[in-house]
Design an enzyme around this catalytic site. Structure first.
Site, PDB file in Angstrom:
ATOM      1  N   TYR A   1      -3.201 -10.143   0.060  1.00  0.00           N
ATOM      2  CA  TYR A   1      -2.039 -10.007   0.940  1.00  0.00           C
ATOM      3  C   TYR A   1      -1.501 -11.365   1.392  1.00  0.00           C
ATOM      4  CZ  TYR A   1      -3.091  -5.005   1.562  1.00  0.00           C
ATOM      5  OH  TYR A   1      -3.300  -3.665   1.359  1.00  0.00           O
TER       6      TYR A   1
ATOM      7  N   HIS B   1       7.255  -2.120  -1.016  1.00  0.00           N
ATOM      8  CA  HIS B   1       6.503  -1.677  -2.200  1.00  0.00           C
ATOM      9  C   HIS B   1       7.378  -0.865  -3.168  1.00  0.00           C
ATOM     10  CE1 HIS B   1       2.366  -2.941  -1.856  1.00  0.00           C
ATOM     11  NE2 HIS B   1       2.190  -2.404  -0.657  1.00  0.00           N
TER      12      HIS B   1
ATOM     13  N   GLU C   1       0.404  -6.642  -3.534  1.00  0.00           N
ATOM     14  CA  GLU C   1       0.376  -6.854  -2.080  1.00  0.00           C
ATOM     15  C   GLU C   1       0.950  -8.201  -1.629  1.00  0.00           C
ATOM     16  OE1 GLU C   1       0.030  -4.463  -0.130  1.00  0.00           O
ATOM     17  OE2 GLU C   1      -0.938  -2.971  -1.411  1.00  0.00           O
TER      18      GLU C   1
ATOM     19  N   HIS D   1       6.911  -3.146   5.166  1.00  0.00           N
ATOM     20  CA  HIS D   1       5.927  -3.424   4.113  1.00  0.00           C
ATOM     21  C   HIS D   1       5.900  -2.285   3.083  1.00  0.00           C
ATOM     22  CE1 HIS D   1       2.035  -4.979   2.505  1.00  0.00           C
ATOM     23  NE2 HIS D   1       1.846  -3.694   2.258  1.00  0.00           N
ATOM     24  N   GLU D   2       5.737  -1.074   3.570  1.00  0.00           N
ATOM     25  CA  GLU D   2       5.646   0.051   2.629  1.00  0.00           C
ATOM     26  C   GLU D   2       6.962   0.232   1.875  1.00  0.00           C
ATOM     27  OE1 GLU D   2       2.722   0.697   2.166  1.00  0.00           O
ATOM     28  OE2 GLU D   2       1.867   0.071   4.072  1.00  0.00           O
TER      29      GLU D   2
ATOM     30  N   GLY E   1      -0.511   2.198   6.293  1.00  0.00           N
ATOM     31  CA  GLY E   1       0.517   2.891   5.542  1.00  0.00           C
ATOM     32  C   GLY E   1       0.158   2.941   4.076  1.00  0.00           C
TER      33      GLY E   1
ATOM     34  N   ASP F   1     -12.055  -1.588  -4.273  1.00  0.00           N
ATOM     35  CA  ASP F   1     -12.045  -1.811  -2.833  1.00  0.00           C
ATOM     36  C   ASP F   1     -12.502  -3.222  -2.468  1.00  0.00           C
ATOM     37  OD1 ASP F   1     -11.048  -0.031  -1.069  1.00  0.00           O
ATOM     38  OD2 ASP F   1     -12.987   0.521  -0.215  1.00  0.00           O
TER      39      ASP F   1
ATOM     40  N   GLU G   1       2.269   3.435   0.325  1.00  0.00           N
ATOM     41  CA  GLU G   1       3.626   3.417  -0.224  1.00  0.00           C
ATOM     42  C   GLU G   1       3.910   4.528  -1.221  1.00  0.00           C
ATOM     43  OE1 GLU G   1       1.122   1.290  -0.741  1.00  0.00           O
ATOM     44  OE2 GLU G   1       1.149   0.396  -2.737  1.00  0.00           O
TER      45      GLU G   1
HETATM   46  N1  BES Z   1      -1.148   0.034  -0.605  1.00  0.00           N
HETATM   47  C1  BES Z   1      -1.658  -0.409   0.629  1.00  0.00           C
HETATM   48  C2  BES Z   1      -2.830   0.400   1.124  1.00  0.00           C
HETATM   49  C3  BES Z   1      -4.005   0.446   0.182  1.00  0.00           C
HETATM   50  C4  BES Z   1      -4.371  -0.644  -0.557  1.00  0.00           C
HETATM   51  C5  BES Z   1      -4.723   1.613   0.074  1.00  0.00           C
HETATM   52  C6  BES Z   1      -5.453  -0.537  -1.427  1.00  0.00           C
HETATM   53  C7  BES Z   1      -5.787   1.698  -0.778  1.00  0.00           C
HETATM   54  C8  BES Z   1      -6.149   0.625  -1.535  1.00  0.00           C
HETATM   55  C9  BES Z   1      -0.581  -0.436   1.702  1.00  0.00           C
HETATM   56  O1  BES Z   1       0.649  -0.829   1.241  1.00  0.00           O
HETATM   57  C10 BES Z   1      -0.994  -1.464   2.719  1.00  0.00           C
HETATM   58  O2  BES Z   1      -1.076  -2.602   2.353  1.00  0.00           O
HETATM   59  N2  BES Z   1      -1.233  -1.051   3.956  1.00  0.00           N
HETATM   60  C11 BES Z   1      -1.624  -1.934   5.022  1.00  0.00           C
HETATM   61  C12 BES Z   1      -0.468  -2.227   5.918  1.00  0.00           C
HETATM   62  C13 BES Z   1       0.272  -3.464   5.669  1.00  0.00           C
HETATM   63  C14 BES Z   1       1.332  -3.693   6.737  1.00  0.00           C
HETATM   64  C15 BES Z   1      -0.531  -4.694   5.457  1.00  0.00           C
HETATM   65  C16 BES Z   1      -2.660  -1.244   5.874  1.00  0.00           C
HETATM   66  O3  BES Z   1      -2.888  -0.060   5.672  1.00  0.00           O
HETATM   67  O4  BES Z   1      -3.223  -1.894   6.725  1.00  0.00           O
HETATM   68 ZN    ZN Z   2       0.721  -2.893   0.783  1.00  0.00          ZN
END
Ligand code: BES
Ligand code: ZN
Length: 628
Positions: A411, A326, A345, A322-323, A296, A403, A298
């Site tokens: 997290y 955010h 996160e 989660h989203e 996801g 990245d 946010e």
């Molecule tokens: N914001 C993140 C996704 C993200 C982080 C995209 C860094 C690009 C760079 C999003 O909120 C997220 O954490 N998604 C997770 C899901 C969550 C339930 C842990 C995912 O995509 O796995």
């Molecule tokens: Zn996130």
């Protein structure tokens, strides 16, 4: 790209090797900053935002599916913070700049700096003599990494193409010229024209229906950082799910999605009860094609979600919690740099679990927390030897791609840090503090050091014992997991543990009548990576796991299948890998194929699948397969 990107279950010894290879190849390539003074705080931006900032962005976009490009005009309203400044520096990457003018159309001088592989280029523009607006006429290119243009065949309906963007962390600059760093917040408005009969949506006020002239307008009146700029367009339908929320999905899936997200309004209500009113007006979710590289994203007012969470039984909806969370941690109070990513996160995972607990009860939330702890332990094992410094909460990403910091550390270590504080001061005090934190810092950005200061003054100073018990410095500035880390327990998972041991010892098939998705995940994660093929077959014969419709269970099962060379599951795994582009699933599966000497199979599947993956996933997987 990062091989250790929040891959929930990765524990591959081979990853250590790959990470090592990447350390000396693309991942850790030094940012070429010769052509520009980089900000000391490593904010991954060329912009001179200390001198001049974007206050409002007005976008005029022409989305052309025919040629797979966006032709755009970005009108930026600027505010000078330093009266001596005479140029503004924007970030761009893979954009073609056509011309730059003031608001009257008078040309402004500009220059483009040397391109860096990670950061792209600086676009330095002479400030206009009159007014505060500059207008950049540009178009995107094949190299615009944020964009994914999907063929009709990759959608559910198979008739219409689809486009979506992914801007976080530093890809907004590949589709809009702007100050691409989270320290800058601006409001935006947009006009979007599409050349097909599709519904375009943004991280802003959205239409609910298509119109005939294929032109749509959007408003985002709250200031947001650039990484929350988002656009998607497809054959989408809307369904309301409550007073202030709804879901967009392809017509063939809209009902299913509406059922899955039935609890959305209640999530918003519970979240608001916990940490203050929802500040963004409506909260919608759009379900994208399965190639979306994340679970996801946010994007404010409109979370982007993978369809792989549509399990039919709501068992994967914690991702929506989660989203949604955010909307406070991240979108309202934003990490100032990507070194502070855990502030986005870690808080969100903690908050997500509080929402889940309120709606589904403590035993449920405990299972989720314990799964998170398992992932954290695996990640720590993988990272401790090769890059222990990246297991600190506060990252030092200077010269590297953001990245690289997107691991379970931000997290899960972040979550357990906050959970530990909750344990020390008590939930009531902690909630009081968090309410104040969100209120005080709403629509601002924050650094780790500022957070520590607030934590000390607003909370820990109330009781001298608290401060010594939390041990902030070790959590934030040291690698690994401090000894005061709370360890969640779950009676539900105690039962799973027994099931696993009976199966391992005597091949007894567990009684899974009361198993939820989470029991299954824990069961699979407690098993050794590789099992005798007969044992795999026993499980499969009893539960037909190979054909499960649950993506999380499928991924965990395929990991065992690969390591056990249980080839009965290979055809299903191959079609999963071709259909789904979510990096969290791809990395461990391709990774295990390489580790178990099945790289040829990995390459063969990847060659079929890669045209359907987003650049974010392709970067990771091609690095993984091309490493020796
Ligand atoms: N914001 C993140 C996704 C993200 C982080 C995209 C860094 C690009 C760079 C999003 O909120 C997220 O954490 N998604 C997770 C899901 C969550 C339930 C842990 C995912 O995509 O796995
Ligand atoms: Zn996130």
């Amino acid at each position: 790209m990062s091989i250790i990107f929040k891959d929930k279950n990765a524990r591959l010894s081979y990853l250590l090797y790959i990470s090592f290879v990447l350390l000396f190849s693309c991942n850790y390539k030094k940012i070429n900053n010769k052509n520009k003074t980089m900000d000391k705080t490593s904010n991954h931006s060329y912009s001179n935002y200390q001198d001049v900032v974007i206050k409002h962005l007005s976008l005029d976009l022409n989305v052309l599916f025919e040629t797979k490009e966006i032709i755009g005009i970005a009108d930026l309203k600027l505010e000078k913070l330093n009266s001596n400044v005479n140029s503004v520096i924007l970030d761009i990457k893979a954009l073609e700049i056509d011309k730059v003018t003031d608001s009257d159309g008078l040309a402004l001088d500009y220059s483009i700096g040397k391109e860096d592989e990670i950061l792209g280029s600086s676009l330095t523009i002479q400030l206009p003599k009159q007014g505060d607006n500059i207008r950049v006429h540009y178009k995107t290119t094949k190299g615009s990494e944020a964009l994914q243009w999907q063929e009709p065949a990759q959608t559910l309906g198979k008739k219409h193409p689809f486009l979506f963007t992914q801007s976080q962390a530093i890809l907004a600059r590949t589709w809009i010229p702007l100050q691409d760093c989270p320290a800058v917040r601006f409001t935006y408005s947009a006009k979007v024209k599409v050349d097909m009969d599709l519904l375009p949506l943004m991280s802003a006020s959205n239409p609910q229906h298509k119109n005939e002239n294929r032109t749509y307008t959007y408003e985002m009146p709250q200031p947001i950082p650039s990484y929350l700029m988002a656009l998607c367009a497809g054959d989408l339908e809307y369904k309301s799910l409550g007073d202030s929320c709804g879901v967009y999905a392809e017509p063939a899936q809209i009902e299913e999605c509406a059922n899955e997200f039935e609890d959305l309004q209640s999530m918003i209500d519970k979240a608001s009860e916990l940490y203050g009113a929802y500040k963004w007006g409506v909260y919608d979710v759009v379900v994208l094609p399965p190639s979306f590289p994340f679970g996801g994203m946010e994007n404010p007012r409109l979370t982007f979600a993978t369809p792989t969470i549509i399990a039919g039984d709501k068992s994967l909806v914690s991702l929506v919690a989660h989203e949604l969370a955010h909307s406070w941690s991240g979108n309202l109070v934003t990490n100032r740099t990507w070194n502070d990513f855990w502030l986005n996160e870690g808080f969100t995972v903690y908050f997500e679990n509080r929402i889940m607990e309120k709606i589904y009860g403590k035993p449920y939330a405990d299972m989720l927390a314990l799964l998170g702890m398992g992932e954290l332990q695996n990640t720590l094992k993988d990272m401790q030897e090769t890059h222990p410094n990246d297991t600190k909460l506060y990252l030092e990403l200077d010269g590297r791609s953001p990245d690289d910091g997107m691991t379970d550390i931000a997290y899960e270590k972040g979550r357990f840090f906050l959970l530990m504080i909750e344990g020390v001061v008590g939930r009531e005090e902690f909630d009081l503090f968090l309410n104040g934190y969100f209120k005080k810092n709403a629509f601002k950005t924050i650094t780790t050091a500022e957070f520590i200061k607030t934590l000390n003054t607003d909370l820990l100073s109330k009781n001298p014992e608290w401060k010594s018990n939390v041990n902030i410095d070790e959590w934030i500035y040291s690698p690994g997991l401090p000894s005061n880390c709370p360890f969640p327990t779950s009676t539900e998972f105690d039962k799973v543990k027994e099931d696993v041991s009976m199966f391992r010892k005597d091949g007894i098939i567990p009684n899974t009548a009361n198993y939820t998705t989470h029991h299954w995940l824990q069961f699979l994660r407690e098993l050794p990576d590789s099992l005798p093929t007969e044992r795999m077959a026993m499980l499969d014969d009893s539960f037909d796991i190979t054909n499960t419709g649950n993506s999380e269970i499928a991924c965990d099962w395929f990991k065992h299948a690969i390591m056990s060379k249980y080839d009965v599951a290979y055809p299903a795994m191959e079609s999963f890998l071709i259909r789904v582009g979510r990096r969290k699933f791809l990395t461990p599966l391709y990774g295990r194929m390489v580790e178990s000497n099945q790289k040829e199979m990995a390459k063969r599947i990847y060659s079929k699948a890669k045209s359907g993956y987003h650049s974010v996933s392709n970067n990771t997987i091609s690095a993984l397969l091309n490493a020796k």
